[in-house]
Design a protein around this motif. Sequence first.
Motif, short mmCIF file in Angstrom:
data_model
loop_
_atom_site.label_atom_id
_atom_site.label_comp_id
_atom_site.label_asym_id
_atom_site.label_seq_id
_atom_site.Cartn_x
_atom_site.Cartn_y
_atom_site.Cartn_z
N CYS B 41 0.84 -1.19 0.00
CA CYS B 41 0.00 0.00 0.00
C CYS B 41 0.88 1.24 0.00
CB CYS B 41 -0.87 -0.02 1.25
SG CYS B 41 -1.79 1.47 1.49
N SER B 42 0.54 2.21 -0.84
CA SER B 42 1.29 3.46 -0.80
C SER B 42 0.32 4.57 -0.46
CB SER B 42 1.97 3.70 -2.15
OG SER B 42 1.12 4.39 -3.02
N VAL B 43 0.76 5.43 0.42
CA VAL B 43 -0.13 6.49 0.92
C VAL B 43 0.38 7.84 0.46
CG1 VAL B 43 -1.34 7.26 2.97
CG2 VAL B 43 -0.15 5.10 3.00
N ASP B 44 -0.52 8.73 0.21
CA ASP B 44 -0.14 10.11 -0.06
C ASP B 44 -1.18 11.02 0.60
OD1 ASP B 44 1.51 11.40 -3.02
OD2 ASP B 44 1.45 12.11 -0.95
N GLU B 63 -5.96 11.52 3.53
CA GLU B 63 -4.99 10.46 3.26
C GLU B 63 -5.55 9.57 2.17
OE1 GLU B 63 -4.67 8.40 6.88
OE2 GLU B 63 -4.04 10.15 8.04
N TRP B 65 -5.09 6.21 0.42
CA TRP B 65 -4.42 4.92 0.57
C TRP B 65 -4.60 4.13 -0.72
CZ3 TRP B 65 -2.99 2.50 5.57
CH2 TRP B 65 -2.93 3.44 6.59
N PHE B 84 -5.66 -2.74 5.78
CA PHE B 84 -5.76 -1.33 5.39
C PHE B 84 -7.19 -0.84 5.33
CE2 PHE B 84 -1.44 -1.41 4.76
CZ PHE B 84 -1.04 -2.35 3.82
#
Lengths: 394, 236
Positions: B41-44, B63, B65, B84
């Motif tokens: 998982c990449s979060v920004d 956020e 996800w 997640f």
Amino acid sequence: MSFLIDSSIMITSQILFFGFGWLFFMRQLFKDYEVRQYVVQVIFSVTFAFSCTMFELIIFEILGVLNSSDGLCRVLQLPLLPLETEPVRHSADPGLPGAFLHRLFYLHKQRLLFSCLLWLTFMYFFWKLGDPFPILSPKHGILSIEQLISRVGVIGVTLMALLSGFGAVNCPYTYMSYFLRNVTDVDILALERRLLQTMDMIISKKKRMAMTRRSMFQKGEVHNKPSGFWGVIKSITTSAPGTENLTLIQQEVDALEELSRQLFLETADLHATKVKFWSQHISFILVGIIIVTSIRGLLITLTKFFYAISSSKSSNVIVLLLAQIMGMYFVSSVLLIRMSMPLEYRTIITEVLGELQFNFYHRWFDVIFLVSALSSILFLYLAHKQAPEKHMTP
Amino acid sequence: MASLDRVKVLVLGDSGVGKSSLVHLLCQNQVLGNPSWTVGCSVDVRVHDYKEGTPVEKTYYIELWDVGGSVGSASSVKSTRAVFYNSINGIILVHDLTNKKSSQNLYRWSSEALNKDLVPTGVLVTNGDYDQEQFAENQIPLLVIGTKLDQIHETKRHEVLTRTAFLAEDFNAEEINLDCTNPRYLAAGSSNAVKLSRFFDKVIEKRYFLRDSNQIPGFPDRKRFWGGTLKGLHYD
């Protein structure tokens, strides 16, 4: 007349195989993807149909089903054509390599030229493949079917051997690792917590970056990522404090993201092991069933043996002897079953039987098993050889 | 700086539809130069002004996800992904306009995220079919985004857009169709930007201003207006 029957059999079987290949492609291979080029699907099904036909023809030849044998040879050579056209197809279909080709060559002509070049290179290397192997006799021409088959055979056999070797080593390795590791829910939860903590750290750093960027944007500075040679030089010489901060945090974030990826993969691995762990429980139940049936078999054999050799005088001794054998058999079964038991029960057995070198017993079991299997094969073979002689003598 | 309130929005979709590019575009207003396959998982984070231009304007962190993978993954991967799906406030469903399967898989993706308690068995009782009731009682705001709009030829555009309109209707959600390699689709003031902003506002509202679950359907505006200002006092 027979020709008609033969050809109708051939055609129906080919259609069947083609349909099966088509279904397999749609249902299994491309389950989650969209088929954009039906050409790919057709080629796959055709190759599959031809390969199955090859096997089918061989089986029919052995069974003596079909009559026309010279037509058979010609038909057997048909499946080999798709194999030869393999690289052309790969360059012709606009799949993943095609996307790459699409960007390089806009013109159709150029694409065709490129695929022809690719095919020629493939044929050259294919031909070169034949040189180091002793697969050719000089009496065959250069474009004969034997040349083709010999080379395809080399590649195919190498592939099969590679896959078998890998499978033979990989299968027991993964099997053993699933059995030896006992995963509990607590472990999984702990790992998941670590993963979420890492994600939180990443988020807080990204929040700082976002706020910095926003304040920079409001102040009128523009942050450009240094791209290209001159961009990097420029960024070194003139750097606003905001951008420096950003690049520092970005590096930390990259490291944390790598960590989160590792943790995710570990967690997925643990979940998979846990599932296999439950299969361990099931196999324990199965082993239990096997033990029960073997006990029953043992008791029956013992009874038969007892009836056979006992007399009024020796019955006591024989019963005691059999009891001894039975006891030893049970204890050894428990020893061996310990391997396939869940952890909680293993300690019970260890307590009862004491600290033993359990691995030794397993190895010993395997050795003796092998020896006894081989000797029983030998014994049965000899017995089988003797038996027809007994029948033959009048 | 990190003292702003936050909401968590999931970005779901098949492999290769452009979730990472989309998230990058939304959060950094730049096109992603080197998209690579997302593992895990990449979060920004996106900084969003709630009710921009009004007196009650407030900044929030959103956020995003971005969970990678495919719907047909092994059950062990699905169980790991379920980590997640805790406490999500909104879902963005991303599909590829050139790939019909990715649009169909959105039903399964949304079921996976909304029924996360049932995930580990790996056996979906509804077998992936569309369950009207599940979406009717769903409280989490959804948004459907279609990517790779530039790769749809002009002649097919109408047919594709009608299909996606039906899809968005099924989810009871707004839809946006764009190309993630071109920032002008989300330029300030465009209809897409307005829809996006409305979606984020809805997510923030549901999270912070509409705490009571027994809302009277049919009178949402009044509740929002009245209950919002009252509750807003608590959360400042």
